[in-house]
Design a protein around this motif. Structure first.
Motif, PDB file in Angstrom:
ATOM      1  N   LYS A  67       0.770  -1.069  -0.123  1.00 46.32           N
ATOM      2  CA  LYS A  67       0.110   0.610  -0.158  1.00 46.32           C
ATOM      3  C   LYS A  67       0.960   1.317  -0.116  1.00 46.32           C
ATOM      4  CE  LYS A  67      -3.531  -0.258   3.121  1.00 46.32           C
ATOM      5  NZ  LYS A  67      -4.164  -0.918   3.810  1.00 46.32           N
ATOM      6  N   TYR A 116      -7.112  -2.720  -5.459  1.00 41.51           N
ATOM      7  CA  TYR A 116      -6.129  -1.210  -5.039  1.00 41.51           C
ATOM      8  C   TYR A 116      -5.693   0.284  -5.170  1.00 41.51           C
ATOM      9  CZ  TYR A 116      -3.834   1.502  -0.786  1.00 41.51           C
ATOM     10  OH  TYR A 116      -3.572   2.049  -0.137  1.00 41.51           O
ATOM     11  N   GLU A 126      -6.406  -7.812   2.240  1.00 42.07           N
ATOM     12  CA  GLU A 126      -7.229  -6.649   2.654  1.00 42.07           C
ATOM     13  C   GLU A 126      -8.451  -7.037   2.215  1.00 42.07           C
ATOM     14  OE1 GLU A 126      -6.442  -3.504   3.263  1.00 42.07           O
ATOM     15  OE2 GLU A 126      -3.915  -3.952   4.173  1.00 42.07           O
TER      16      GLU A 126
END
Length: 186
Positions: free
Chosen positions: A74, A122, A115
């Motif tokens: 991320k 994402y 996730e």
């Protein structure tokens, strides 16, 4: 010693984490998004103190290796989209493998498990948040935004934007409500 910290998504986050660690008498050598390098090893008791202090500011000390890897993915994507000026010239999978020094299949599997979404989803969500920011400021045309975010065309950006947000970029730009999310909410 390295500490991995969840929700560090901006320079202010880095300043807060550094200041709090220094208040605890620790000496951070390097503070980056999602990661802190300390000059010395710390005890389990110190880790608990750090975790408690950081929780007050919305951060989380990560101990589990899979959680750390998901957070590193991320962070790498956030850096790429929100803090890099040049468009991505290589495939995202190659970029992430190079950044994290792991095979993409492993990264993808861990990220999806931790996730509950794919890396690609994402990545797209972060690109759309960046597009929202650029549209809000109104300094760039949609064509310039598409180029900066490495879309093949304005139509591609518009289609993804509508799929994620439910409205077109033009409608978003003309509405007065700001539906942007903070980077840790994406």
């Amino acid at each position: 010693m390295k500490l991995h910290i969840k929700n560090m998504v901006c320079n202010r986050c880095k300043m807060v984490v550094k200041a709090e660690l220094e208040k605890l008498g620790l000496k951070p050598l390097l503070v980056e998004l999602g990661e802190v390098t300390l000059a010395e090893n710390i005890s389990s008791e110190d880790k608990i103190k750090i975790a408690e202090r950081l929780t007050d500011f919305g951060f989380e000390l990560l101990a589990d290796k899979k959680t750390q890897i998901a957070e590193q993915i991320k962070t790498a994507i956030i850096k790429l989209i929100h803090y890099t000026k040049e468009p991505l010239k290589i495939n995202l999978s190659v970029y992430l493998s190079e950044q994290l020094k792991l095979e993409y299949t492993s990264l993808s599997s861990i990220f999806s498990e931790m996730e509950n979404q794919t890396i690609e989803k994402y990545f797209i969500a972060q690109k759309i948040e960046k597009a929202k920011e650029m549209l809000t400021y109104g300094e760039l045309t949609l064509s310039e935004i598409a180029y900066q975010l490495n879309y093949s065309s304005v139509a591609h950006l518009s289609a993804q934007f509508k799929k994620v947000t439910g409205i077109t970029p033009s409608v978003y730009k003309t509405t007065s409500t700001d539906s942007r999310k903070t980077l840790d909410e994406v």
